[in-house]
Design an enzyme around this catalytic site. Structure first.
Site, short mmCIF file in Angstrom:
data_model
loop_
_atom_site.label_atom_id
_atom_site.label_comp_id
_atom_site.label_asym_id
_atom_site.label_seq_id
_atom_site.Cartn_x
_atom_site.Cartn_y
_atom_site.Cartn_z
N PRO A 46 0.82 -1.22 0.00
CA PRO A 46 0.00 0.00 0.00
C PRO A 46 0.85 1.26 0.00
O PRO A 46 0.48 2.27 -0.61
CB PRO A 46 -0.81 -0.12 1.30
CG PRO A 46 -0.70 -1.53 1.73
CD PRO A 46 0.59 -2.05 1.19
N ASP A 201 61.04 -10.86 -12.47
CA ASP A 201 62.37 -10.27 -12.34
C ASP A 201 63.10 -10.89 -11.16
O ASP A 201 62.50 -11.57 -10.31
CB ASP A 201 62.26 -8.76 -12.12
CG ASP A 201 62.19 -7.99 -13.44
OD1 ASP A 201 62.36 -8.62 -14.50
OD2 ASP A 201 61.96 -6.77 -13.40
N LYS A 223 67.59 -10.03 -14.44
CA LYS A 223 68.87 -9.52 -14.93
C LYS A 223 69.73 -9.09 -13.76
O LYS A 223 69.23 -8.71 -12.70
CB LYS A 223 68.64 -8.29 -15.83
CG LYS A 223 67.73 -8.54 -17.02
CD LYS A 223 67.43 -7.24 -17.75
CE LYS A 223 66.46 -7.43 -18.90
NZ LYS A 223 66.11 -6.15 -19.56
N ASP A 256 58.86 0.16 -9.80
CA ASP A 256 57.76 0.61 -10.64
C ASP A 256 58.10 0.31 -12.10
O ASP A 256 59.22 0.56 -12.54
CB ASP A 256 57.54 2.11 -10.46
CG ASP A 256 56.33 2.62 -11.23
OD1 ASP A 256 55.29 2.84 -10.60
OD2 ASP A 256 56.43 2.79 -12.46
N MET A 330 71.19 1.17 -9.77
CA MET A 330 72.16 0.28 -10.44
C MET A 330 73.50 0.99 -10.60
O MET A 330 74.17 0.87 -11.62
CB MET A 330 71.61 -0.17 -11.80
CG MET A 330 70.30 -0.93 -11.71
SD MET A 330 69.51 -1.23 -13.31
CE MET A 330 68.84 0.40 -13.67
N GLY A 359 67.12 -2.75 0.47
CA GLY A 359 66.15 -1.98 1.25
C GLY A 359 64.93 -2.79 1.65
O GLY A 359 64.37 -3.51 0.84
#
Length: 423
Positions: A46, A201, A223, A256, A330, A359
């Protein structure tokens, strides 16, 4: 109704008529869920809540503005009653039972012919939890399972191929961060849990590979400086070939993908060959690894900018000032030459230099010296990659810095004024 009485299943209600009796918030939630499943929903009540009226006004469901009639259950596939009036709900449930129609009675879960579980959706997985008639318990469990799926703690990987009209898989370039498993993004962790093939990697969160299912293939392409057993062109081809074979491929990279990680080349090669590719940013080691040793790459009163280069790059264009941080990735093998190049460009010989090896890992080690001394220190202590070299006054902030470096540290409240030495 005991938990053992339940036979879990999933209803496919696409295009099928269903009935919701009631107009309150519970009825609105159930109607929305049924619409999401593609059902043709009729609501009998209703009075309807604003949420239900909005759905009706949009033409998404039919609202019969009246009291329930027994004939309302005729021809429907499923009934949800939620009037809040136990006598009405019981009548609806009895009418549905008489016609062998499954009905959820929101007023009496014990006698209800069906239960509505707590539901969550993660990608194409729908989680439904029943918890002995305790809805809050069911919601808590549902949320916990959904979170575990979203974060990759539970396997979301498909084991049965889904026909989409295409046999091509996909590639995700995932930045894994500096190596600690807690520093990969949630999105990266989830994609890794879905992978059929992982192209890995040498660096990055290697411990996560142990959590993969036994049939997930791991292709090692790592690598080391001066040693590339799998050339970049071959890595590119592996990604494309595996995706064209229909696999979900994750390229797990340290740091990244787009910060000196050759991710741009891999993404371009995939797209040129008709392979869908997603790039998931990672916590770059250029910033995170110095932070592991308490070295900010910028610091008020010390440095407002920074440059990131590899030890193989020409340093002549980098600002040779202690107030501009230079970060070498590197860079261990050519550290002596890099230091000499910066000194020749005008960098003072007493500029602080920090080297952070491994690290965030248990074997992390920090070596701190000056532009004049750091090459000798590194050779004497056997510094080796993976390592990040930080050159500039920001090294003074590190808790590893010698005390005579720290006395020249600058306050963040009154820049350019040395802090008083601690007593």
């Amino acid at each position: 109704m005991a938990l053992q009485d339940i036979y879990p299943t999933a209803l496919r209600l696409l295009g099928r008529p269903v009935l919701v009796v009631g107009g309150g918030p519970v009825a609105a939630r159930r109607a929305k869920g049924l619409l999401d499943a593609g059902a043709e929903v009729t609501v009998v009540a209703p009075v309807a809540s604003p949420a239900l009226r909005e759905l009706a006004d949009a033409g998404l469901l039919a609202w019969e503005q009246r009291d329930y009639r027994s004939s309302d259950v005729d021809g429907v596939w499923f009934v949800q009653t939620a009037t809040g009036v136990s006598e009405v709900d019981a009548q609806v449930a009895a009418d549905a039972e008489a016609q062998r129609i499954w009905c959820v009675n929101a007023s009496d879960h014990e006698s209800s012919a069906a239960w509505t579980p707590a539901v969550a959706v993660v990608e194409d997985v729908k989680i439904a939890v029943n918890a002995g008639g305790d809805p809050r318990r069911a919601m808590a469990l549902r949320d916990a399972v959904a979170t575990a799926l979203e974060t990759g703690d539970l396997p979301l990987r498909r084991h049965r191929r889904v026909s989409t009209g295409s046999t091509t898989g996909s590639v995700a370039l995932v930045g894994g961060g500096p190596g600690d498993t807690g520093l990969i993004t949630v999105r990266g962790r989830r994609l890794l849990a879905q992978a059929d093939v992982v192209v890995a990697d040498r660096l990055g969160p290697r411990e996560l590979l142990k959590d993969l299912a036994p049939d997930v293939r791991v292709i090692e392409v790592g690598k080391t400086p001066g040693h590339h057993p799998v050339p970049q062109l071959e890595i590119n081809r592996i990604l494309v070939d595996e995706a064209l074979a229909g696999n979900r491929v994750v390229r797990l990279k340290g740091g990244d993908p787009y910060v000196l990680g050759r991710g741009g080349e891999e993404a371009e090669f995939c797209r040129q060959n008709g392979v869908e590719v997603e790039v998931v940013p990672g916590v770059t080691s250029a910033i995170s690894v110095p932070a592991a040793a308490g070295i900010p790459v910028t610091h008020r009163g010390l440095a407002k900018g920074f440059s990131v280069v590899t030890g193989h790059e020409e340093l002549a264009e980098v600002p040779a000032r202690p107030d501009h941080t230079v970060i070498l990735l590197m860079g261990v093998a050519k550290l002596r030459g890099s230091a000499a190049a910066l000194a020749a460009a005008g960098m003072p010989l007493d500029t602080p230099v920090g080297i952070v090896e491994n690290g965030y890992m248990p074997e992390q080690r920090v070596t701190i010296g000056t532009l004049e001394s750091i090459a000798d220190q590194a050779e004497a202590s056997g510094v080796a990659n993976p390592a990040v070299v930080v050159i500039g006054d920001v090294v003074r902030v590190s808790p590893y810095a010698p005390e005579h470096f720290k006395t020249a540290d600058y306050s963040t409240l009154t820049p350019n004024k040395p802090r008083a030495a601690a007593l």
